[in-house]
Structures are given as C-alpha cells and as structure tokens.
Scaffold this motif. Structure first.
Motif, PDB file in Angstrom:
ATOM      1  N   GLY A 197       3.732 -10.278   7.924  1.00 50.35           N
ATOM      2  CA  GLY A 197       3.719  -9.265   9.071  1.00 50.35           C
ATOM      3  C   GLY A 197       4.707  -9.176  10.774  1.00 50.35           C
ATOM      4  N   ASP A 198       5.275  -8.083  10.762  1.00 52.34           N
ATOM      5  CA  ASP A 198       6.322  -7.334  11.703  1.00 52.34           C
ATOM      6  C   ASP A 198       6.396  -5.962  11.554  1.00 52.34           C
ATOM      7  N   GLU A 199       6.411  -5.437  12.273  1.00 52.16           N
ATOM      8  CA  GLU A 199       6.525  -3.984  12.597  1.00 52.16           C
ATOM      9  C   GLU A 199       7.240  -3.295  11.550  1.00 52.16           C
ATOM     10  N   GLU A 200       8.377  -3.799  10.798  1.00 52.56           N
ATOM     11  CA  GLU A 200       8.755  -3.004  10.023  1.00 52.56           C
ATOM     12  C   GLU A 200       8.189  -2.930   8.536  1.00 52.56           C
ATOM     13  N   ARG A 201       7.718  -3.814   8.609  1.00 52.79           N
ATOM     14  CA  ARG A 201       6.326  -4.637   7.143  1.00 52.79           C
ATOM     15  C   ARG A 201       5.121  -3.454   7.518  1.00 52.79           C
ATOM     16  N   GLU A 202       4.791  -3.423   8.547  1.00 55.79           N
ATOM     17  CA  GLU A 202       3.622  -2.323   8.829  1.00 55.79           C
ATOM     18  C   GLU A 202       3.727  -1.332   8.777  1.00 55.79           C
ATOM     19  N   GLN A 203       5.516  -0.526   8.868  1.00 53.45           N
ATOM     20  CA  GLN A 203       5.731   0.666   8.661  1.00 53.45           C
ATOM     21  C   GLN A 203       5.673   1.069   7.287  1.00 53.45           C
ATOM     22  N   LEU A 204       6.551  -0.210   6.185  1.00 52.14           N
ATOM     23  CA  LEU A 204       6.241  -0.070   4.735  1.00 52.14           C
ATOM     24  C   LEU A 204       4.991  -0.469   4.589  1.00 52.14           C
ATOM     25  N   LEU A 205       3.991  -0.991   4.657  1.00 51.84           N
ATOM     26  CA  LEU A 205       2.080  -0.822   4.468  1.00 51.84           C
ATOM     27  C   LEU A 205       2.050   0.389   4.606  1.00 51.84           C
ATOM     28  N   ALA A 206       1.778   1.424   5.932  1.00 49.75           N
ATOM     29  CA  ALA A 206       1.500   2.212   5.544  1.00 49.75           C
ATOM     30  C   ALA A 206       1.832   3.272   5.295  1.00 49.75           C
ATOM     31  N   LYS A 207       3.689   3.590   4.493  1.00 53.46           N
ATOM     32  CA  LYS A 207       3.844   4.168   3.541  1.00 53.46           C
ATOM     33  C   LYS A 207       3.265   3.948   1.634  1.00 53.46           C
ATOM     34  N   PHE A 208       2.926   2.463   1.545  1.00 51.39           N
ATOM     35  CA  PHE A 208       2.463   2.235   0.209  1.00 51.39           C
ATOM     36  C   PHE A 208       1.894   2.783   0.002  1.00 51.39           C
ATOM     37  N   GLY A 209       0.306   2.902  -0.002  1.00 52.19           N
ATOM     38  CA  GLY A 209      -0.835   3.395  -0.602  1.00 52.19           C
ATOM     39  C   GLY A 209      -1.659   2.408  -0.609  1.00 52.19           C
ATOM     40  N   LYS A 210      -2.738   2.704  -1.901  1.00 51.09           N
ATOM     41  CA  LYS A 210      -4.392   1.848  -1.197  1.00 51.09           C
ATOM     42  C   LYS A 210      -4.517   0.749  -1.341  1.00 51.09           C
ATOM     43  N   HIS A 211      -4.178  -0.266  -0.672  1.00 49.45           N
ATOM     44  CA  HIS A 211      -4.005  -1.616  -1.007  1.00 49.45           C
ATOM     45  C   HIS A 211      -4.984  -2.294   0.122  1.00 49.45           C
ATOM     46  N   THR A 212      -5.963  -3.221   0.186  1.00 44.76           N
ATOM     47  CA  THR A 212      -6.025  -4.761   2.002  1.00 44.76           C
ATOM     48  C   THR A 212      -4.968  -5.848   1.553  1.00 44.76           C
ATOM     49  N   THR A 213      -5.135  -6.104   3.341  1.00 43.70           N
ATOM     50  CA  THR A 213      -4.178  -7.137   3.516  1.00 43.70           C
ATOM     51  C   THR A 213      -5.038  -8.399   3.841  1.00 43.70           C
ATOM     52  N   GLY A 214      -4.777  -9.552   3.474  1.00 42.61           N
ATOM     53  CA  GLY A 214      -5.576 -10.850   3.378  1.00 42.61           C
ATOM     54  C   GLY A 214      -4.274 -11.401   5.120  1.00 42.61           C
ATOM     55  N   LYS A 215      -4.581 -12.618   4.586  1.00 46.14           N
ATOM     56  CA  LYS A 215      -2.971 -13.262   5.837  1.00 46.14           C
ATOM     57  C   LYS A 215      -1.781 -13.217   5.491  1.00 46.14           C
ATOM     58  N   GLU A 249       8.578   2.495  -4.978  1.00 42.31           N
ATOM     59  CA  GLU A 249      10.011   2.922  -4.939  1.00 42.31           C
ATOM     60  C   GLU A 249       9.319   2.072  -3.011  1.00 42.31           C
ATOM     61  N   VAL A 250       7.941   1.926  -2.416  1.00 39.13           N
ATOM     62  CA  VAL A 250       7.863   1.078  -1.535  1.00 39.13           C
ATOM     63  C   VAL A 250       7.779  -0.290  -2.042  1.00 39.13           C
ATOM     64  N   LEU A 251       7.079  -0.089  -2.871  1.00 40.08           N
ATOM     65  CA  LEU A 251       7.146  -1.806  -3.513  1.00 40.08           C
ATOM     66  C   LEU A 251       8.211  -2.094  -3.648  1.00 40.08           C
ATOM     67  N   LYS A 252       9.111  -2.125  -4.042  1.00 38.84           N
ATOM     68  CA  LYS A 252      10.413  -2.171  -3.840  1.00 38.84           C
ATOM     69  C   LYS A 252      11.040  -2.555  -2.529  1.00 38.84           C
ATOM     70  N   GLU A 253      10.820  -1.413  -1.565  1.00 39.92           N
ATOM     71  CA  GLU A 253      11.246  -1.836   0.338  1.00 39.92           C
ATOM     72  C   GLU A 253      10.183  -2.863   0.318  1.00 39.92           C
ATOM     73  N   LEU A 254       9.555  -2.811   0.532  1.00 36.95           N
ATOM     74  CA  LEU A 254       8.528  -4.442   1.085  1.00 36.95           C
ATOM     75  C   LEU A 254       9.156  -5.882  -0.173  1.00 36.95           C
ATOM     76  N   ILE A 255       9.421  -5.509  -1.308  1.00 35.05           N
ATOM     77  CA  ILE A 255      10.254  -6.826  -1.892  1.00 35.05           C
ATOM     78  C   ILE A 255      11.277  -7.301  -1.552  1.00 35.05           C
ATOM     79  N   GLU A 256      12.232  -5.857  -1.173  1.00 34.54           N
ATOM     80  CA  GLU A 256      13.823  -6.580   0.018  1.00 34.54           C
ATOM     81  C   GLU A 256      13.137  -7.099   0.627  1.00 34.54           C
TER      82      GLU A 256
END
Length: 143
Positions: free
Chosen positions: A89-107, A121-128
């Motif tokens: 992560g960085d800030e952009e990833r965190e912003q995408l994850l905030a819109k992503f839906g129900k999830h948890t994160t690990g390292k 659609e947010v998943l596609k943005e995270l992949i890009e």
C-alpha cells in the motif's frame, strides 16, 4: 543452505486447479476472477506454486541479496478465504480499498470471503494499480 523459492511459475493447468476447488461457490468466483484478472492485466493466467493463479511477472531483488520472480497480480481460492495478490500500500491503494467492499488485509494480500462482497469495478482498478506499480518498480530496479 540456499533458500528454495516454492512459489515459481510452472506449467500446471489453471483450469485443472480451479476444477479441484471443493466449494462450488469458490469455484464459480475463481472462474469470474480468472476473467477479470485476464481482461484487466492483458496477461495469460499461469500457475505459481501449487495454488496461486498469477498474471504477468516481475523480478525483485532485496537489499539482503535475496531475489526472484513473482506474478504482477494474482489470486488463490483458498479454503477459508480468497487471497488477492495486489501491490502493497500507499495512499492510492488505501483509497481504492476504502471503496472495495468487505475485505481484510494482510502484509501483502487482500482477503475476501466471496466476490459478491466486493465491487468488481474497484477490483479492476486495484489490479490496474498493482500492474502499474509492479512494472514501474521493475523498471526502476533495471536502471
């Protein structure tokens, strides 16, 4: 003794691996994720290790001298949750994850119970985002 990397690209069949998933719902989600990752990355799916479906690859080298190859992005339909291998992560990833839906994160992973819990659609943005970050880091390491 030298460290042996277990998660390397191999010639195992992605379809056979998905077919071996016991849960019908996880199997359906894995096929949908296969389509999403393939379309979004533009790379063919390859097996990495015994249970990771990866797309593209990059070479990494740590300050310790440890180096290897890893998929740019990927996923694994594990028994407990589906693991998504996305850039850390960085800030952009965190912003995408905030819109992503129900999830948890690990390292280095994002975990979901099922695809219906998240915004595709947010998943596609995270992949890009992941592919761009990994390819940029890889180019910087080559310089």
């Amino acid at each position: 003794m030298a460290y042996k990397i277990k998660t390397t690209e191999n010639d195992r069949s992605v379809i056979e691996f998905i077919e071996s998933v016991e849960s019908l719902k996880k199997k359906e989600d894995a096929y949908r994720l296969l389509d999403i990752f393939s379309e979004t990355t533009g790379y063919p799916a390859k097996m990495w290790g015994a249970s990771i479906i990866g797309f593209g690859s990059y070479h990494y080298k740590y300050a310790t001298g440890h180096e290897g190859d890893a998929p740019l992005a990927g996923f694994s339909p594990r028994k407990a949750k589906i693991s998504l291998y996305l850039a850390t992560g960085d800030e952009e990833r965190e912003q995408l994850l905030a819109k992503f839906g129900k999830h948890t994160t690990g390292k280095a992973c994002v975990y979901i119970n099922k695809l219906a819990d998240v915004d595709e659609e947010v998943l596609k943005e995270l992949i890009e985002y992941t592919v761009n970050v990994q390819e940029k880091q890889n180019k910087n390491q080559e310089l």
